[in-house]
Design a protein around this motif. Structure first.
Motif, short mmCIF file in Angstrom:
data_model
loop_
_atom_site.label_atom_id
_atom_site.label_comp_id
_atom_site.label_asym_id
_atom_site.label_seq_id
_atom_site.Cartn_x
_atom_site.Cartn_y
_atom_site.Cartn_z
N ALA A 18 0.83 -1.21 0.00
CA ALA A 18 0.00 0.00 0.00
C ALA A 18 0.86 1.26 0.00
O ALA A 18 0.61 2.22 -0.75
CB ALA A 18 -0.93 -0.01 1.21
N LEU A 19 1.92 1.24 0.82
CA LEU A 19 2.83 2.39 0.86
C LEU A 19 3.59 2.52 -0.46
O LEU A 19 3.84 3.62 -0.95
CB LEU A 19 3.81 2.24 2.02
CG LEU A 19 3.20 2.41 3.41
CD1 LEU A 19 4.19 1.97 4.49
CD2 LEU A 19 2.81 3.87 3.64
N GLY A 20 3.96 1.37 -1.04
CA GLY A 20 4.63 1.40 -2.33
C GLY A 20 3.74 1.97 -3.41
O GLY A 20 4.20 2.67 -4.32
N PHE A 21 2.45 1.68 -3.31
CA PHE A 21 1.49 2.19 -4.29
C PHE A 21 1.39 3.72 -4.21
O PHE A 21 1.11 4.39 -5.21
CB PHE A 21 0.13 1.56 -4.03
CG PHE A 21 -0.86 1.79 -5.15
CD1 PHE A 21 -0.74 1.12 -6.34
CD2 PHE A 21 -1.90 2.70 -4.99
CE1 PHE A 21 -1.65 1.34 -7.38
CE2 PHE A 21 -2.81 2.93 -6.02
CZ PHE A 21 -2.68 2.23 -7.21
N ILE A 22 1.64 4.26 -3.00
CA ILE A 22 1.65 5.72 -2.83
C ILE A 22 2.98 6.31 -3.30
O ILE A 22 3.03 7.35 -3.97
CB ILE A 22 1.40 6.09 -1.35
CG1 ILE A 22 0.01 5.60 -0.90
CG2 ILE A 22 1.53 7.59 -1.13
CD1 ILE A 22 -0.21 5.70 0.60
N THR A 23 4.08 5.63 -2.94
CA THR A 23 5.42 6.15 -3.22
C THR A 23 5.75 6.12 -4.70
O THR A 23 6.37 7.05 -5.24
CB THR A 23 6.47 5.34 -2.44
OG1 THR A 23 6.13 5.35 -1.05
CG2 THR A 23 7.86 5.93 -2.63
N PRO A 150 10.73 0.62 6.68
CA PRO A 150 11.54 1.22 5.61
C PRO A 150 10.71 1.91 4.55
O PRO A 150 11.12 2.92 3.98
CB PRO A 150 12.31 0.03 5.04
CG PRO A 150 11.58 -1.17 5.48
CD PRO A 150 10.98 -0.82 6.79
N LYS A 151 9.52 1.38 4.27
CA LYS A 151 8.63 2.02 3.30
C LYS A 151 8.14 3.38 3.81
O LYS A 151 8.04 4.34 3.04
CB LYS A 151 7.42 1.12 3.01
CG LYS A 151 7.77 -0.23 2.38
CD LYS A 151 8.26 -0.07 0.96
CE LYS A 151 8.49 -1.41 0.30
NZ LYS A 151 8.99 -1.26 -1.08
N ILE A 152 7.86 3.43 5.11
CA ILE A 152 7.41 4.69 5.71
C ILE A 152 8.53 5.73 5.67
O ILE A 152 8.32 6.89 5.29
CB ILE A 152 6.93 4.47 7.16
CG1 ILE A 152 5.68 3.56 7.18
CG2 ILE A 152 6.64 5.79 7.84
CD1 ILE A 152 5.27 3.12 8.57
N ILE A 153 9.75 5.31 6.05
CA ILE A 153 10.91 6.22 6.04
C ILE A 153 11.18 6.73 4.63
O ILE A 153 11.41 7.93 4.41
CB ILE A 153 12.16 5.52 6.60
CG1 ILE A 153 11.95 5.12 8.06
CG2 ILE A 153 13.39 6.41 6.44
CD1 ILE A 153 11.79 6.27 9.00
N PHE A 154 11.14 5.83 3.67
CA PHE A 154 11.39 6.21 2.28
C PHE A 154 10.34 7.20 1.78
O PHE A 154 10.66 8.20 1.13
CB PHE A 154 11.40 4.95 1.40
CG PHE A 154 11.86 5.19 -0.01
CD1 PHE A 154 13.16 5.58 -0.28
CD2 PHE A 154 10.98 5.03 -1.07
CE1 PHE A 154 13.59 5.80 -1.58
CE2 PHE A 154 11.40 5.26 -2.37
CZ PHE A 154 12.71 5.64 -2.63
N LEU A 155 9.07 6.92 2.11
CA LEU A 155 7.98 7.81 1.70
C LEU A 155 8.14 9.20 2.33
O LEU A 155 7.98 10.23 1.66
CB LEU A 155 6.64 7.21 2.08
CG LEU A 155 5.39 8.06 1.79
CD1 LEU A 155 5.28 8.37 0.30
CD2 LEU A 155 4.13 7.35 2.28
N LEU A 156 8.48 9.24 3.63
CA LEU A 156 8.66 10.53 4.31
C LEU A 156 9.81 11.33 3.69
O LEU A 156 9.73 12.55 3.54
CB LEU A 156 8.92 10.30 5.81
CG LEU A 156 7.74 9.80 6.63
CD1 LEU A 156 8.18 9.50 8.06
CD2 LEU A 156 6.61 10.83 6.63
#
Length: 470
Positions: A18-23, A150-156
């Motif tokens: 889901a985070l990857g879909f946003i990023t 890591p997905k959250i950190i990358f997105l931020l």
């Protein structure tokens, strides 16, 4: 393994997807397609470093875990040799020529990017072993959280870059990826502190490492061949095409990864679960049943992707329009790999790991030839066709070798279905002007699937009804 455990493992891949879909759209809109290609090269070499320097001892750790009386010592025996090698190897390379890694990977002679890349490789390697502790102890939620962070950190980091107007280039993107890998390392480091701290008090001897290496080293060759099978497309695009083609292809593979969420869940729990069944003397016919249900899931995922792939270009810049025709091809590789895990586990159970090496080498050679012939002519499409065909070969080789060394498993139905899927997705990628006919074929395949996989659909209904009754 109960449903709660499975759901615990599922949180990580689902949340990460889901985070990857946003990023992913953010990256494609704000970074150049060439820089997207460069970050894929970092990921390629990180996966290479894990496979090479693990020496197959990560898989030896998984294989011996339930039979070991001293698990902390087993961890140290498995981790130490590779840890020593990776520090020495990359340290020497950097001291000799600080810019060589960045020059080779990104075509940017930068000592800073080389240092950041080496840090990324080291953290990814160490995290591999620490993650196995959580996996083998079935600490599902902690394992999943380490995938989400890591997905959250990358997105931020990406959002901050956009909001505060930082320079959007390869330096920014590669640093963001390394920071995300650092975050997952810190989580693993903390969550497994009891185990690795206990392991420090044990001394190790060569004679104790030797049996683990006997099991693991054949898997290094097979693992490197498997790595080559997975990344040969990107390497050929890097050397025989452009960073732009590599970027489009990498984004397509990323979307395919989002669409194959269940593959990561399945691969995480499958081998330890079967090893446990073997130790308990369970009826292994249920391996065949699970393989059948997995085939059904793969069939419907590919068919639905074919039906709705036309939606993807609406969410991405025009440079990525080809993704509509590449996505089903790129789905084949991870899905066929996951399917092969259901049969190839027999090779590890029988401890005939050399056969895994043969399957990987055979499929990799097919991929090398395919990419060499197709990439110069049709770019990313050629890479996708070659990789999909190679994983079709890979599944057949692993299955036939497992049948030889372990037990005879039904295979004719699976071979027929995966051949049909491969044929249709290749036709779709080559004959783009036949969209109406292909749509009709996809619809027909969707409804035919309900008859072919009647047992699997019935099982899903029963599970859903039982959950609803609760």
């Amino acid at each position: 393994m109960n449903l709660n455990k499975i759901l615990g493992y599922a949180i990580g891949p689902i949340g990460a997807a889901a985070l990857g879909f946003i990023t992913l759209p953010l990256i494609t809109w704000f970074y150049s397609v060439e820089d997207v290609g460069r970050i894929s090269m970092l990921q390629v070499v990180a996966s290479f470093s894990i496979l090479l320097f693990c020496l197959g001892l990560d898989q030896a750790y998984v294989r011996e875990y339930h039979e070991s009386d001293n698990k902390p010592k087993l961890l140290k025996l498995s981790l130490f040799p590779g840890l020593f090698l990776i520090i020495c190897t990359y340290g020497i390379i950097y001291l000799i020529e600080p810019t060589v890694i960045a020059k080779y990977l990104y075509d940017i002679p930068s000592a800073f990017l080389s240092a950041v890349s080496i840090l990324c490789f080291f953290l990814a390697f160490t995290s591999r072993f620490l993650s196995l502790i959580l996996r083998m102890e079935e600490r599902a939620l902690a394992y999943s959280m380490s995938q989400l962070l890591p997905k959250i950190i990358f997105l931020l980091f990406i959002v901050s870059t956009v909001l505060f107007g930082f320079k959007k280039d390869a330096y920014n993107l590669i640093t963001a990826h390394t920071l995300s890998v650092l975050s997952v390392f810190l989580v693993f480091f903390w969550n497994t502190r009891k185990e690795w701290l206990t392991s420090l008090k044990y001394s190790i001897k060569w004679i104790e490492i030797k049996p683990l290496l006997i099991f693991g080293l054949p898997l290094v060759i097979g693992g490197l061949a498997s790595w080559g099978l997975n990344v040969m497309d990107k390497l050929f695009l890097r050397s025989m095409s452009t960073f732009a083609e590599l970027g489009v292809y990498s984004v397509t593979m990323s979307i395919a990864g989002v669409a194959t969420i269940f593959a990561g869940i399945f691969n995480t729990i499958w081998a330890p679960m079967v090893y446990k069944w073997v130790k308990e003397g369970a009826d292994l016919k249920k391996v065949d049943e699970i393989s059948e249900h997995l085939l059904a899931a793969i069939y419907f995922i590919v068919v639905l992707a074919g039906l709705f792939s036309w939606i993807l270009p609406y969410f991405l810049p025009k440079e990525y329009a080809a993704i509509e025709y590449l996505i089903t091809l790129c789905l084949i590789a991870p899905l066929f790999y996951t399917l092969s895990e259901t049969t190839a586990v027999g090779i590890s159970i029988s401890r005939k790991t050399g056969f895994s090496m043969l399957a990987s080498i055979g499929a990799m050679l097919i991929n090398v030839i395919g990419n060499y012939l197709l990439v110069p002519k049709i770019g990313a499409t050629g890479a996708a066709i070659s990789t999909a065909f190679s994983f079709w070969v890979f599944y057949i080789l692993r299955t036939e070798l497992a049948r030889r060394v372990w037990r005879n498993m039904p295979s004719v139905k699976t071979y027929l279905i995966i051949t049909i899927l491969l044929s249709v997705v290749v036709i779709k990628s080559l004959f783009l002007d036949q969209g109406g006919l292909l749509l009709f074929i996809w619809i027909g395949m969707f409804f035919i699937g309900f008859f072919i996989f009647n047992r699997s659909i019935k099982m899903v209904k029963e599970v859903l009804l039982s959950q609803y009754a609760k």
